[in-house]
Design a protein around this motif. Structure first.
Motif, PDB file in Angstrom:
ATOM      1  N   GLN A   1       0.617  -1.034   0.070  1.00 40.06           N
ATOM      2  CA  GLN A   1      -0.021   0.203  -0.356  1.00 40.06           C
ATOM      3  C   GLN A   1       0.438   1.294   0.046  1.00 40.06           C
ATOM      4  O   GLN A   1       0.700   2.530  -0.446  1.00 40.06           O
ATOM      5  CB  GLN A   1      -1.123   0.427   1.389  1.00 40.06           C
ATOM      6  N   CYS A   2       1.794   1.463   0.655  1.00 36.48           N
ATOM      7  CA  CYS A   2       2.686   2.233   0.934  1.00 36.48           C
ATOM      8  C   CYS A   2       3.406   2.631  -0.901  1.00 36.48           C
ATOM      9  O   CYS A   2       3.112   4.022  -0.725  1.00 36.48           O
ATOM     10  CB  CYS A   2       4.182   2.172   1.331  1.00 36.48           C
ATOM     11  N   SER A   3       3.572   1.738  -1.538  1.00 38.62           N
ATOM     12  CA  SER A   3       4.471   2.346  -2.976  1.00 38.62           C
ATOM     13  C   SER A   3       3.009   2.340  -3.665  1.00 38.62           C
ATOM     14  O   SER A   3       3.378   3.407  -4.307  1.00 38.62           O
ATOM     15  CB  SER A   3       4.973   0.335  -3.180  1.00 38.62           C
ATOM     16  N   LEU A   4       2.308   2.145  -2.817  1.00 36.59           N
ATOM     17  CA  LEU A   4       0.498   2.366  -4.598  1.00 36.59           C
ATOM     18  C   LEU A   4       0.276   3.458  -4.218  1.00 36.59           C
ATOM     19  O   LEU A   4       0.325   4.598  -4.428  1.00 36.59           O
ATOM     20  CB  LEU A   4      -0.289   1.392  -3.579  1.00 36.59           C
ATOM     21  N   ILE A   5       0.287   3.933  -2.972  1.00 37.72           N
ATOM     22  CA  ILE A   5       0.345   5.859  -2.461  1.00 37.72           C
ATOM     23  C   ILE A   5       1.219   6.260  -2.827  1.00 37.72           C
ATOM     24  O   ILE A   5       0.865   7.501  -3.384  1.00 37.72           O
ATOM     25  CB  ILE A   5      -0.502   5.419  -1.083  1.00 37.72           C
ATOM     26  N   ALA A   6       2.685   6.028  -2.650  1.00 42.02           N
ATOM     27  CA  ALA A   6       3.474   6.973  -3.330  1.00 42.02           C
ATOM     28  C   ALA A   6       3.526   7.158  -4.545  1.00 42.02           C
ATOM     29  O   ALA A   6       3.229   8.024  -5.734  1.00 42.02           O
ATOM     30  CB  ALA A   6       4.898   6.073  -3.482  1.00 42.02           C
ATOM     31  N   ALA A   7       2.837   5.988  -5.398  1.00 43.87           N
ATOM     32  CA  ALA A   7       2.111   6.172  -7.108  1.00 43.87           C
ATOM     33  C   ALA A   7       1.150   7.172  -7.001  1.00 43.87           C
ATOM     34  O   ALA A   7       1.416   8.028  -8.642  1.00 43.87           O
ATOM     35  CB  ALA A   7       1.851   4.802  -7.645  1.00 43.87           C
ATOM     36  N   LEU A   8       0.166   7.273  -6.087  1.00 39.65           N
ATOM     37  CA  LEU A   8      -0.782   7.975  -6.600  1.00 39.65           C
ATOM     38  C   LEU A   8      -0.226   9.293  -6.473  1.00 39.65           C
ATOM     39  O   LEU A   8      -0.723  10.942  -6.997  1.00 39.65           O
ATOM     40  CB  LEU A   8      -1.937   7.824  -5.555  1.00 39.65           C
ATOM     41  N   GLU A   9       0.425   9.303  -5.189  1.00 41.42           N
ATOM     42  CA  GLU A   9       0.784  11.201  -5.168  1.00 41.42           C
ATOM     43  C   GLU A   9       1.755  11.560  -6.181  1.00 41.42           C
ATOM     44  O   GLU A   9       2.768  13.301  -6.196  1.00 41.42           O
ATOM     45  CB  GLU A   9       1.581  11.140  -3.636  1.00 41.42           C
ATOM     46  N   SER A  10       2.680  10.816  -6.910  1.00 36.71           N
ATOM     47  CA  SER A  10       3.495  11.028  -7.859  1.00 36.71           C
ATOM     48  C   SER A  10       3.016  11.613  -9.631  1.00 36.71           C
ATOM     49  O   SER A  10       3.234  12.175 -10.299  1.00 36.71           O
ATOM     50  CB  SER A  10       4.611  10.653  -8.295  1.00 36.71           C
ATOM     51  N   MET A  11       1.778  11.344  -9.091  1.00 34.25           N
ATOM     52  CA  MET A  11       0.337  11.391 -10.243  1.00 34.25           C
ATOM     53  C   MET A  11       0.786  13.510 -10.224  1.00 34.25           C
ATOM     54  O   MET A  11       0.693  14.299  -9.886  1.00 34.25           O
ATOM     55  CB  MET A  11      -0.747  11.064 -10.449  1.00 34.25           C
ATOM     56  N   SER A  12       1.094  13.950 -11.722  1.00 34.99           N
ATOM     57  CA  SER A  12       1.006  15.203 -12.366  1.00 34.99           C
ATOM     58  C   SER A  12      -0.509  15.589 -11.764  1.00 34.99           C
ATOM     59  O   SER A  12      -1.222  15.310 -11.861  1.00 34.99           O
ATOM     60  CB  SER A  12       1.181  15.803 -13.619  1.00 34.99           C
ATOM     61  N   THR A  13      -0.041  17.134 -11.509  1.00 34.63           N
ATOM     62  CA  THR A  13      -1.110  17.896 -10.858  1.00 34.63           C
ATOM     63  C   THR A  13      -2.074  17.559 -11.808  1.00 34.63           C
ATOM     64  O   THR A  13      -3.488  17.695 -12.061  1.00 34.63           O
ATOM     65  CB  THR A  13      -0.767  19.411 -10.223  1.00 34.63           C
ATOM     66  N   GLY A  14      -1.930  18.044 -13.458  1.00 38.87           N
ATOM     67  CA  GLY A  14      -2.425  17.951 -14.742  1.00 38.87           C
ATOM     68  C   GLY A  14      -3.570  17.092 -14.687  1.00 38.87           C
ATOM     69  O   GLY A  14      -4.340  16.916 -14.661  1.00 38.87           O
ATOM     70  N   ASP A  15      -2.915  15.735 -13.961  1.00 36.78           N
ATOM     71  CA  ASP A  15      -3.427  14.361 -14.163  1.00 36.78           C
ATOM     72  C   ASP A  15      -4.443  14.064 -13.188  1.00 36.78           C
ATOM     73  O   ASP A  15      -5.161  14.152 -13.686  1.00 36.78           O
ATOM     74  CB  ASP A  15      -2.395  13.135 -13.832  1.00 36.78           C
ATOM     75  N   ILE A  16      -4.423  14.900 -12.816  1.00 32.46           N
ATOM     76  CA  ILE A  16      -4.848  14.461 -10.423  1.00 32.46           C
ATOM     77  C   ILE A  16      -6.153  15.680 -10.828  1.00 32.46           C
ATOM     78  O   ILE A  16      -7.402  15.349 -10.818  1.00 32.46           O
ATOM     79  CB  ILE A  16      -4.468  15.269  -9.428  1.00 32.46           C
ATOM     80  N   THR A  17      -5.910  17.026 -11.449  1.00 37.81           N
ATOM     81  CA  THR A  17      -7.023  17.988 -11.614  1.00 37.81           C
ATOM     82  C   THR A  17      -8.321  17.692 -12.976  1.00 37.81           C
ATOM     83  O   THR A  17      -9.210  18.013 -13.004  1.00 37.81           O
ATOM     84  CB  THR A  17      -6.376  19.411 -11.799  1.00 37.81           C
ATOM     85  N   SER A  18      -7.079  16.391 -13.900  1.00 35.61           N
ATOM     86  CA  SER A  18      -8.024  15.788 -15.150  1.00 35.61           C
ATOM     87  C   SER A  18      -9.330  14.982 -14.900  1.00 35.61           C
ATOM     88  O   SER A  18     -10.272  14.894 -15.280  1.00 35.61           O
ATOM     89  CB  SER A  18      -7.087  16.100 -16.664  1.00 35.61           C
TER      90      SER A  18
END
Length: 66
Positions: A38-55
């Motif tokens: 889960q820690c690695s997956l959360i890090a992957a979520l956190e690494s998504m670019s701001t553009g990806d998250i806001t889209s």
């Protein structure tokens, strides 16, 4: 909750999973994996670019964020 169906995933032109599907898939996996994974997956979520998250429109998310 079930993970998104693999046949419904969208892929970008560069071969990457579309931002919304990546977001949904990572959230699904976080809920089902062992704590150390889960820690690695959360890090992957956190690494998504701001553009990806806001889209990502929360109205279209599979409901995992609620």
């Amino acid at each position: 909750m079930t993970a998104p169906a693999p046949w419904s995933l969208a892929w970008s032109e560069d071969g990457e999973l579309a931002p919304q599907d990546r977001f949904d898939l990572l959230q699904s996996l976080v809920q089902t994996e062992a704590l150390d994974v889960q820690c690695s997956l959360i890090a992957a979520l956190e690494s998504m670019s701001t553009g990806d998250i806001t889209s990502v429109s929360l109205g279209d998310v599979t409901g995992l964020s609620s």
